[in-house]
Enzyme design. Structure first.
Site, mmCIF file in Angstrom:
data_model
loop_
_atom_site.group_PDB
_atom_site.id
_atom_site.type_symbol
_atom_site.label_atom_id
_atom_site.label_comp_id
_atom_site.label_asym_id
_atom_site.label_seq_id
_atom_site.Cartn_x
_atom_site.Cartn_y
_atom_site.Cartn_z
ATOM 1 C CB ALA A 121 49.142 54.269 29.832
ATOM 2 C CB ALA A 122 43.831 57.109 27.904
ATOM 3 N N GLY A 123 43.471 55.724 31.550
ATOM 4 C CA GLY A 123 41.824 55.744 32.205
ATOM 5 C C GLY A 123 43.090 56.189 33.547
ATOM 6 N NE ARG A 172 37.930 50.726 39.855
ATOM 7 C CZ ARG A 172 37.784 49.437 39.261
ATOM 8 N NH1 ARG A 172 37.767 48.266 39.913
ATOM 9 N NH2 ARG A 172 38.466 49.596 38.495
ATOM 10 C CD GLN A 202 41.280 56.977 24.835
ATOM 11 O OE1 GLN A 202 41.543 56.586 26.110
ATOM 12 N NE2 GLN A 202 39.993 56.417 24.446
ATOM 13 C CE1 TYR A 229 78.567 63.489 59.829
ATOM 14 C CE2 TYR A 229 79.596 65.143 60.531
ATOM 15 C CZ TYR A 229 78.394 64.534 59.708
ATOM 16 O OH TYR A 229 78.505 64.855 58.547
ATOM 17 C CE1 TYR A 232 76.756 74.657 56.872
ATOM 18 C CE2 TYR A 232 75.483 74.085 58.300
ATOM 19 C CZ TYR A 232 75.892 74.247 57.248
ATOM 20 O OH TYR A 232 74.683 74.929 56.742
HETATM 21 C C1 UD1 Z 1 39.084 45.049 29.203
HETATM 22 C C2 UD1 Z 1 37.990 44.333 28.256
HETATM 23 C C3 UD1 Z 1 38.032 42.926 28.547
HETATM 24 C C4 UD1 Z 1 38.932 42.321 29.893
HETATM 25 C C5 UD1 Z 1 39.457 43.061 30.452
HETATM 26 C C6 UD1 Z 1 41.125 42.426 31.016
HETATM 27 C C7 UD1 Z 1 37.113 45.693 26.418
HETATM 28 C C8 UD1 Z 1 35.945 45.579 26.398
HETATM 29 N N1 UD1 Z 1 37.759 44.739 27.899
HETATM 30 O O1 UD1 Z 1 37.766 45.488 29.867
HETATM 31 O O2 UD1 Z 1 37.370 42.052 27.698
HETATM 32 O O3 UD1 Z 1 38.312 41.107 30.114
HETATM 33 O O4 UD1 Z 1 39.819 44.310 29.873
HETATM 34 O O5 UD1 Z 1 40.876 43.582 32.031
HETATM 35 O O6 UD1 Z 1 38.710 46.428 25.866
HETATM 36 N N2 UD1 Z 1 41.209 52.538 28.474
HETATM 37 C C9 UD1 Z 1 42.005 53.415 27.150
HETATM 38 N N3 UD1 Z 1 41.167 54.360 27.066
HETATM 39 C C10 UD1 Z 1 39.498 54.174 27.340
HETATM 40 C C11 UD1 Z 1 39.350 53.158 28.014
HETATM 41 C C12 UD1 Z 1 40.739 52.256 28.278
HETATM 42 O O7 UD1 Z 1 43.505 53.965 27.379
HETATM 43 O O8 UD1 Z 1 38.386 54.647 26.899
HETATM 44 C C13 UD1 Z 1 42.549 51.391 28.679
HETATM 45 C C14 UD1 Z 1 42.644 52.070 30.472
HETATM 46 O O9 UD1 Z 1 43.111 53.168 30.710
HETATM 47 C C15 UD1 Z 1 42.855 50.942 30.989
HETATM 48 C C16 UD1 Z 1 42.677 49.881 29.269
HETATM 49 O O10 UD1 Z 1 42.900 50.319 27.966
HETATM 50 O O11 UD1 Z 1 44.722 50.725 30.822
HETATM 51 C C17 UD1 Z 1 41.231 48.506 29.946
HETATM 52 O O12 UD1 Z 1 40.367 49.214 29.949
HETATM 53 P P1 UD1 Z 1 39.495 49.056 30.768
HETATM 54 O O13 UD1 Z 1 37.951 50.103 30.916
HETATM 55 O O14 UD1 Z 1 40.218 48.552 32.350
HETATM 56 O O15 UD1 Z 1 39.369 47.532 30.256
HETATM 57 P P2 UD1 Z 1 37.777 46.868 30.984
HETATM 58 O O16 UD1 Z 1 36.700 47.286 31.353
HETATM 59 O O17 UD1 Z 1 38.529 46.158 31.964
#
Ligand code: UD1
Ligand code: CA
Length: 460
Positions: free
Chosen positions: A10-12, A16, A79, A370, A391
């Site tokens: 959940a670091a993302g 978007r 992370q 009321y 009141y």
């Molecule tokens: C990833 C998979 C892909 C799969 C897809 C499904 C990899 C390399 N690829 O791609 O094969 O089809 O998920 O949705 O794993 N996150 C972190 N730290 C990071 C990077 C990501 O916490 O450094 C978290 C994001 O917040 C997210 C999850 O990991 O919740 C997936 O990351 P994301 O970058 O969306 O992966 P995809 O490119 O979609």
């Protein structure tokens, strides 16, 4: 007990989504995205002979995520920089106590709210029933695989090739990686630190824990929608609709009749008993319970309330934190605010607002009133246009009216004030002194009538 570590990524940033909050906390059906995953994990844990250790990998706006989840039994692993999913997994192991001691490790994302306990349980059964198997990756078939890692089956095993690294023919493969995995923790320990970032994204790919040389299986799930991720507000609405549909179907199978469920919004913790009919546009939120054989007419909003049996809620009502007994009729267009308690057979009519008030059995407030900070006794009838003046500009005061009393139309009570049992208040009275039981009180100017004088005021 089998020990399972769970890494929730959940670091993302969730750029978007265009919201000012971390993606994990994106609101959905009264919860947040990450709550859905964590609740299903809890359900899986409760229904299997396992003990879960959950570590949430946080980064962007981590304090807000931690605050939201503070009441849960989870750890947080930070992370620092988003270098890819394999790096996120390293952060999980660095920041989660006992993570390496778990027999298995589940890896899932915070942004897949449609995952179910059943999927976790199938993944776990698969790996737990085959001592040679090192991991299971959940895959599904999709018409449009764009953006997903492709499952490329080779020899006995398979590999996962990311969109950015796929060649033309690989891009056509429509079996994709869902991003949900379970591995033997020993397999991760052996291979995680060998993963490099020599690929077209320059990221450390978690998917490199899979290779045709490893005994890892791709378990193909029929129901692709269970794995849908949320990256923008279109996907958020779609995921919400799917979860909503399941909630509605659960109620329907329990005997709740919806006239047009696609127009309704019912949050996950709501319970509705059989025989209840729900008209279009009804919204029910929070921890609300609705009893048997109720009718909820069009466009009612009910939040965190307990509604008894055989309660008729007519169109356009708005309830927050109220409690009712059985066999009532409320509305249309009644606003019942927190602390409203209505006993059996109470009637609340149109354009009535009630706040922090108890209406005892059989009492009636039928029109345009009321009632705030008040207690109304059994069988008491309140006429049209009554107001508790509760009141004084600084403090709230209480109005008490006993049982079997009658309050005429257009009366006000200036609180604090008590009216007894079997009392009768004449219409148009402003009551600011207590009225004892059995008394009649009237507080208005006497009428003056002057014969023939109307023409002085009439224009023509
Ligand atoms: C990833 C998979 C892909 C799969 C897809 C499904 C990899 C390399 N690829 O791609 O094969 O089809 O998920 O949705 O794993 N996150 C972190 N730290 C990071 C990077 C990501 O916490 O450094 C978290 C994001 O917040 C997210 C999850 O990991 O919740 C997936 O990351 P994301 O970058 O969306 O992966 P995809 O490119 O979609
Ligand atoms: Ca368990």
């Amino acid at each position: 007990m089998v020990k399972i570590g769970v890494a929730v990524l959940a670091a993302g940033k969730g750029t978007r989504l265009k919201l000012d909050i971390p993606k994990a906390l994106c609101p959905l059906l009264g919860k947040t995205l990450i709550d859905f995953v964590l609740d299903e994990l809890d359900a899986f844990d409760q229904n299997s002979n396992t003990s879960l250790t959950t570590g949430i990998v946080v980064g962007h706006l981590k304090e807000i995520v931690q605050k939201h989840l503070k009441s849960r039994d989870v750890q947080f692993a930070v992370q620092k920089e988003q270098l890819g999913t394999a790096d996120a997994l390293k952060s999980y192991f660095d920041g989660t106590k006992n993570a390496w001691d778990c027999d298995y490790t589940i890896i899932c994302c915070a942004d897949t709210p449609c995952l179910t306990q059943d999927i976790f349980s199938q993944m776990y059964s698969k790996i737990d029933s085959d001592s040679e198997l090192m991991g299971v990756c959940a895959s599904f078939i999709t018409e449009d695989p764009t953006g997903y890692g492709r499952i490329i089956r080779e020899g006995k095993g398979f590999k996962i090739v990311e969109e950015k690294d796929a060649d033309k023919s690989q891009k056509k493969v429509n079996e994709v990686n869902s991003g949900l995995y379970i591995f033997r923790t020993s397999h991760i320990k052996e291979h995680l630190f060998d993963i490099d970032n020599t690929n077209n994204s320059g990221e450390y790919y978690l998917t490199d824990l899979v290779s045709p040389d490893f005994n890892v299986e791709a378990l193909t799930f029929e129901n692709a929608s269970a794995f849908q991720g949320v990256n923008n507000l279109i996907q958020l609405e779609n995921a919400g609709r799917d979860i909503q549909q399941k909630i509605i179907e659960k109620h329907q199978l329990n005997g709740v009749r919806f006239i047009n469920s696609s127009t309704c919004y019912i949050e996950p913790e709501v319970t509705i008993a059989k025989g209840t009919v729900v008209y279009p546009g009804v919204v029910i939120e929070g921890k609300t319970t609705i009893g048997e054989n109720c009718v909820l007419e069009a466009n009612c909003v009910i939040k965190n309330s307990q509604i008894g049996n055989a309660v008729k809620v007519l169109a356009g009502c708005y309830f927050e934190e109220i409690k009712t007994g059985n066999e009532l009729s409320i509305g249309p267009m009644a606003r019942l605010r927190p602390g409203t308690v209505l006993e059996d057979k109470v009637k609340v009519g149109n354009f009535v607002e009630i706040k922090k008030a108890e209406l005892k059995k059989g009492s009636k407030v039928s029109h345009l009133s009321y009632v705030g900070d008040a207690e109304i006794g059994e069988e008491t009838n309140i006429g049209c246009g009554f107001i508790t003046c509760n009141y004084d500009g600084a403090n709230k005061h209480k109005t008490t009216i006993g049982k079997n009393s009658f309050i005429g139309s257009d009366c006000q009570t200036i609180a604090p004030v008590n009216i007894g049992d079997n009392a009768y208040i004449g219409s148009g009275s402003t009551i600011n002194k207590d009225v004892p039981s059995d008394a009649f009180a009237i507080a208005r100017e006497r009428q003056v009538t002057k014969e023939g004088m109307a023409k002085k005021f009439l224009k023509k």
